[in-house]
Scaffold this active site. Sequence first.
Site, PDB file in Angstrom:
ATOM      1  N   VAL A 102       7.674  -1.408   8.326  1.00 50.35           N
ATOM      2  CA  VAL A 102       7.802  -1.577   9.776  1.00 50.35           C
ATOM      3  C   VAL A 102       8.283  -2.986  10.111  1.00 50.35           C
ATOM      4  CG1 VAL A 102       5.987   0.141  10.246  1.00 50.35           C
ATOM      5  CG2 VAL A 102       5.349  -2.278  10.044  1.00 50.35           C
ATOM      6  N   HIS A 118       8.001   5.082   9.448  1.00 51.55           N
ATOM      7  CA  HIS A 118       6.686   4.757  10.019  1.00 51.55           C
ATOM      8  C   HIS A 118       6.785   3.852  11.245  1.00 51.55           C
ATOM      9  CE1 HIS A 118       4.747   5.774   5.852  1.00 51.55           C
ATOM     10  NE2 HIS A 118       5.036   6.841   6.559  1.00 51.55           N
ATOM     11  N   CYS A 126       3.464   2.744  25.387  1.00 48.93           N
ATOM     12  CA  CYS A 126       2.349   2.887  26.326  1.00 48.93           C
ATOM     13  C   CYS A 126       1.566   4.156  26.007  1.00 48.93           C
ATOM     14  CB  CYS A 126       2.876   2.935  27.759  1.00 48.93           C
ATOM     15  SG  CYS A 126       1.554   3.185  28.954  1.00 48.93           S
ATOM     16  N   CYS A 129       1.909   6.298  29.735  1.00 47.97           N
ATOM     17  CA  CYS A 129       3.168   6.898  30.227  1.00 47.97           C
ATOM     18  C   CYS A 129       4.202   7.082  29.120  1.00 47.97           C
ATOM     19  CB  CYS A 129       3.748   6.092  31.389  1.00 47.97           C
ATOM     20  SG  CYS A 129       4.477   4.506  30.896  1.00 47.97           S
ATOM     21  N   CYS A 149       2.701   1.034  34.292  1.00 46.06           N
ATOM     22  CA  CYS A 149       1.531   1.810  34.742  1.00 46.06           C
ATOM     23  C   CYS A 149       0.196   1.149  34.392  1.00 46.06           C
ATOM     24  CB  CYS A 149       1.580   3.217  34.150  1.00 46.06           C
ATOM     25  SG  CYS A 149       1.105   3.271  32.419  1.00 46.06           S
ATOM     26  N   GLY A 186       9.573   0.057  -4.638  1.00 43.73           N
ATOM     27  CA  GLY A 186       8.438  -0.659  -4.054  1.00 43.73           C
ATOM     28  C   GLY A 186       7.478   0.160  -3.231  1.00 43.73           C
ATOM     29  N   SER A 188       3.991   2.807  -3.515  1.00 43.86           N
ATOM     30  CA  SER A 188       2.957   3.342  -4.400  1.00 43.86           C
ATOM     31  C   SER A 188       3.053   4.864  -4.489  1.00 43.86           C
ATOM     32  CB  SER A 188       1.571   2.926  -3.902  1.00 43.86           C
ATOM     33  OG  SER A 188       1.406   3.352  -2.561  1.00 43.86           O
ATOM     34  N   ASN A 212       9.745  -0.364  -9.591  1.00 50.22           N
ATOM     35  CA  ASN A 212       8.387  -0.735  -9.190  1.00 50.22           C
ATOM     36  C   ASN A 212       7.809  -1.658 -10.261  1.00 50.22           C
ATOM     37  OD1 ASN A 212       5.484  -0.623  -8.397  1.00 50.22           O
ATOM     38  ND2 ASN A 212       6.159   1.048  -7.073  1.00 50.22           N
ATOM     39  N   ALA A 230      11.579  -5.693  -7.371  1.00 47.41           N
ATOM     40  CA  ALA A 230      12.729  -5.118  -6.653  1.00 47.41           C
ATOM     41  C   ALA A 230      13.787  -6.185  -6.389  1.00 47.41           C
ATOM     42  CB  ALA A 230      12.255  -4.504  -5.337  1.00 47.41           C
TER      43      ALA A 230
HETATM   44  C1  BJW Z   1       6.628  -3.971  -6.032  1.00 56.18           C
HETATM   45  C2  BJW Z   1       6.682  -5.321  -5.859  1.00 56.18           C
HETATM   46  C3  BJW Z   1       7.927  -5.892  -6.120  1.00 56.18           C
HETATM   47  C4  BJW Z   1       4.720  -4.808  -5.379  1.00 56.18           C
HETATM   48  N1  BJW Z   1       8.885  -5.140  -6.523  1.00 56.18           N
HETATM   49  N2  BJW Z   1       7.564  -3.164  -6.418  1.00 56.18           N
HETATM   50  C5  BJW Z   1      -0.766  15.670   1.866  1.00 56.18           C
HETATM   51  C6  BJW Z   1      -1.743  15.444   0.925  1.00 56.18           C
HETATM   52  C7  BJW Z   1      -2.778  14.520   1.170  1.00 56.18           C
HETATM   53  C8  BJW Z   1      -2.830  13.813   2.374  1.00 56.18           C
HETATM   54  C9  BJW Z   1      -1.848  14.024   3.299  1.00 56.18           C
HETATM   55  C10 BJW Z   1      -0.841  14.955   3.054  1.00 56.18           C
HETATM   56  N3  BJW Z   1      -0.008  14.960   4.129  1.00 56.18           N
HETATM   57  C11 BJW Z   1      -0.464  14.055   5.032  1.00 56.18           C
HETATM   58  C12 BJW Z   1      -1.598  13.494   4.555  1.00 56.18           C
HETATM   59  C13 BJW Z   1      -2.434  12.472   5.236  1.00 56.18           C
HETATM   60  C14 BJW Z   1      -1.848  11.078   5.154  1.00 56.18           C
HETATM   61  C15 BJW Z   1      -1.727  10.654   3.701  1.00 56.18           C
HETATM   62  O1  BJW Z   1      -0.656  10.607   3.127  1.00 56.18           O
HETATM   63  N4  BJW Z   1      -2.841  10.296   3.079  1.00 56.18           N
HETATM   64  C16 BJW Z   1      -2.849   9.862   1.673  1.00 56.18           C
HETATM   65  C17 BJW Z   1      -3.051   8.352   1.609  1.00 56.18           C
HETATM   66  C18 BJW Z   1      -3.923  10.618   0.974  1.00 56.18           C
HETATM   67  N5  BJW Z   1      -0.577  11.013   5.843  1.00 56.18           N
HETATM   68  C19 BJW Z   1      -0.500  10.901   7.140  1.00 56.18           C
HETATM   69  O2  BJW Z   1      -1.497  10.894   7.839  1.00 56.18           O
HETATM   70  C20 BJW Z   1       0.877  10.846   7.753  1.00 56.18           C
HETATM   71  N6  BJW Z   1       0.961  11.785   8.815  1.00 56.18           N
HETATM   72  C21 BJW Z   1       1.220  13.075   8.627  1.00 56.18           C
HETATM   73  O3  BJW Z   1       1.531  13.541   7.563  1.00 56.18           O
HETATM   74  O4  BJW Z   1       1.151  13.841   9.798  1.00 56.18           O
HETATM   75  C22 BJW Z   1       0.972  15.229   9.693  1.00 56.18           C
HETATM   76  C23 BJW Z   1      -0.471  15.468   9.412  1.00 56.18           C
HETATM   77  C24 BJW Z   1      -1.411  15.126  10.350  1.00 56.18           C
HETATM   78  C25 BJW Z   1      -2.759  15.328  10.093  1.00 56.18           C
HETATM   79  C26 BJW Z   1      -3.146  15.838   8.858  1.00 56.18           C
HETATM   80  C27 BJW Z   1      -2.170  16.173   7.898  1.00 56.18           C
HETATM   81  C28 BJW Z   1      -0.848  15.989   8.177  1.00 56.18           C
HETATM   82  C29 BJW Z   1       1.116   9.481   8.383  1.00 56.18           C
HETATM   83  C30 BJW Z   1       1.146   8.383   7.396  1.00 56.18           C
HETATM   84  C31 BJW Z   1       1.325   7.042   8.124  1.00 56.18           C
HETATM   85  C32 BJW Z   1       1.205   5.848   7.196  1.00 56.18           C
HETATM   86  N7  BJW Z   1       1.083   4.676   7.984  1.00 56.18           N
HETATM   87  C33 BJW Z   1       1.058   3.364   7.315  1.00 56.18           C
HETATM   88  C34 BJW Z   1       0.853   2.285   8.389  1.00 56.18           C
HETATM   89  C35 BJW Z   1       2.131   2.083   9.183  1.00 56.18           C
HETATM   90  C36 BJW Z   1       1.951   1.110  10.286  1.00 56.18           C
HETATM   91  C37 BJW Z   1       1.743  -0.298   9.843  1.00 56.18           C
HETATM   92  O5  BJW Z   1       2.413  -0.829   8.938  1.00 56.18           O
HETATM   93  O6  BJW Z   1       0.892  -0.924  10.455  1.00 56.18           O
HETATM   94  O7  BJW Z   1       2.277   3.153   6.589  1.00 56.18           O
HETATM   95  S1  BJW Z   1      -0.187   3.256   6.032  1.00 56.18           S
HETATM   96  C38 BJW Z   1       0.786   2.282   4.936  1.00 56.18           C
HETATM   97  O8  BJW Z   1       1.095   3.037   3.723  1.00 56.18           O
HETATM   98  C39 BJW Z   1       2.124   2.069   5.652  1.00 56.18           C
HETATM   99  C40 BJW Z   1       3.094   2.202   4.516  1.00 56.18           C
HETATM  100  O9  BJW Z   1       4.390   2.476   5.023  1.00 56.18           O
HETATM  101  C41 BJW Z   1       2.497   3.318   3.707  1.00 56.18           C
HETATM  102  C42 BJW Z   1       2.981   3.369   2.285  1.00 56.18           C
HETATM  103  O10 BJW Z   1       2.652   2.220   1.578  1.00 56.18           O
HETATM  104  P1  BJW Z   1       3.685   1.603   0.541  1.00 56.18           P
HETATM  105  O11 BJW Z   1       4.887   1.148   1.249  1.00 56.18           O
HETATM  106  O12 BJW Z   1       3.874   2.538  -0.565  1.00 56.18           O
HETATM  107  O13 BJW Z   1       2.906   0.268   0.082  1.00 56.18           O
HETATM  108  P2  BJW Z   1       1.712   0.098  -1.004  1.00 56.18           P
HETATM  109  O14 BJW Z   1       1.046  -1.166  -0.706  1.00 56.18           O
HETATM  110  O15 BJW Z   1       0.890   1.307  -1.099  1.00 56.18           O
HETATM  111  O16 BJW Z   1       2.489  -0.010  -2.399  1.00 56.18           O
HETATM  112  C43 BJW Z   1       3.312  -1.115  -2.726  1.00 56.18           C
HETATM  113  C44 BJW Z   1       4.002  -0.783  -4.040  1.00 56.18           C
HETATM  114  O17 BJW Z   1       4.928  -1.812  -4.304  1.00 56.18           O
HETATM  115  C45 BJW Z   1       3.065  -0.716  -5.261  1.00 56.18           C
HETATM  116  O18 BJW Z   1       3.388   0.446  -5.996  1.00 56.18           O
HETATM  117  C46 BJW Z   1       3.392  -1.977  -6.058  1.00 56.18           C
HETATM  118  O19 BJW Z   1       3.293  -1.778  -7.468  1.00 56.18           O
HETATM  119  C47 BJW Z   1       4.822  -2.201  -5.657  1.00 56.18           C
HETATM  120  N8  BJW Z   1       5.270  -3.578  -5.695  1.00 56.18           N
HETATM  121  N9  BJW Z   1       5.393  -5.768  -5.436  1.00 56.18           N
HETATM  122  C48 BJW Z   1       8.722  -3.794  -6.655  1.00 56.18           C
HETATM  123  N10 BJW Z   1       8.062  -7.233  -5.999  1.00 56.18           N
HETATM  124 ZN    ZN Z   2       2.853   2.928  30.912  1.00 58.05          ZN
END
Ligand code: BJW
Ligand code: ZN
Length: 245
Positions: A102, A118, A126, A129, A149, A186, A188, A212, A230
């Site tokens: 983000v 994301h 809001c 609204c 609002c 990059g 997980s 990764n 990366a």
């Molecule tokens: C390097 C490095 C370098 C380090 N070089 N590499 C199916 C099964 C189970 C659960 C679910 C499912 N479907 C949906 C779910 C629920 C949930 C989910 O996935 N849960 C699991 C955790 C179990 N998903 C949701 O709720 C999603 N919604 C959805 O599916 O809606 C429909 C629905 C609703 C209700 C029920 C079911 C379905 C929404 C997910 C929203 C995620 N939001 C966040 C916050 C965003 C806002 C913010 O930033 O404030 O998004 S959480 C956070 O995780 C953020 C990230 O985009 C996201 C992914 O993380 P990312 O980017 O992978 O980072 P890290 O830290 O995890 O990993 C970093 C990696 O980099 C590591 O591997 C390191 O090794 C590596 N690394 N340095 C290369 N230099």
């Molecule tokens: Zn508003």
Amino acid sequence: MTELLEKAKNALKHAENVTALTGAGVSAESGVPTFRGSGGMWKNFRPEQLAAPEAFKKDPVLVWEWYNWRRELIASKKPNSGHYALADMEKYKRFTLITQNVDGLHHLAGGKNILELHGSIWKVRCTRCGTTKIDRSSVLTVPPRCSKCNGLLRPDVVWFGESLDMRILDKSIDAALSADVFLVAGTSGVVQPAASLARYAKGSGAFVIEVNMEKTPISIEADVTLIGKAGEILPMLQDGWIEGR
Ligand code: BJW
Ligand code: ZN
């Protein structure tokens, strides 16, 4: 590693249509903390505790304080060589960049065809609204209010349990299904539905390259997993797509 790198470069050389999926690891070398692992904590809260609608309902001030801290931190950061390498791909290939990040750093690096799965930390929405706007000020009055609002504003990002923007998700799925090469960097690979995109790409015949620091659940899908930073590996892959022009 050299052999795997050559395999990945060769796939990129011959690809017409490339899709990339990035996660927090791509911004780690810019100094933006990742979510999981040692750098992911803020004042003893895990991101999962704050990036959630329940947390915002219970304590919008706390959640906004976290976002303000992150906005200030990100505002001071610049894209790194990994962001620039990916932005360069647009010059040579039909290219879609899907990012879970983000932070806006892919845009700052000059990328154009970017799908922010994301949302964006620089947009607010809001809760009453629905008006959205870009607000890049590093510190908002906490909690900020809508100028139309007076409703409570929230970050225009996707929290756990919330649905993704279906137009962006559909475009991301299309880009995964139509890719000759799917490059994952990059992430997980634990957050859905983003993590499934590599499987969709693989299922429709794409060559999957993962970059990764460690193996992830996506490694099973990957034809090649390149272990390393990366910001170092993506520029090494760049020769592949430049050679194929
Ligand atoms: C390097 C490095 C370098 C380090 N070089 N590499 C199916 C099964 C189970 C659960 C679910 C499912 N479907 C949906 C779910 C629920 C949930 C989910 O996935 N849960 C699991 C955790 C179990 N998903 C949701 O709720 C999603 N919604 C959805 O599916 O809606 C429909 C629905 C609703 C209700 C029920 C079911 C379905 C929404 C997910 C929203 C995620 N939001 C966040 C916050 C965003 C806002 C913010 O930033 O404030 O998004 S959480 C956070 O995780 C953020 C990230 O985009 C996201 C992914 O993380 P990312 O980017 O992978 O980072 P890290 O830290 O995890 O990993 C970093 C990696 O980099 C590591 O591997 C390191 O090794 C590596 N690394 N340095 C290369 N230099
Ligand atoms: Zn508003």
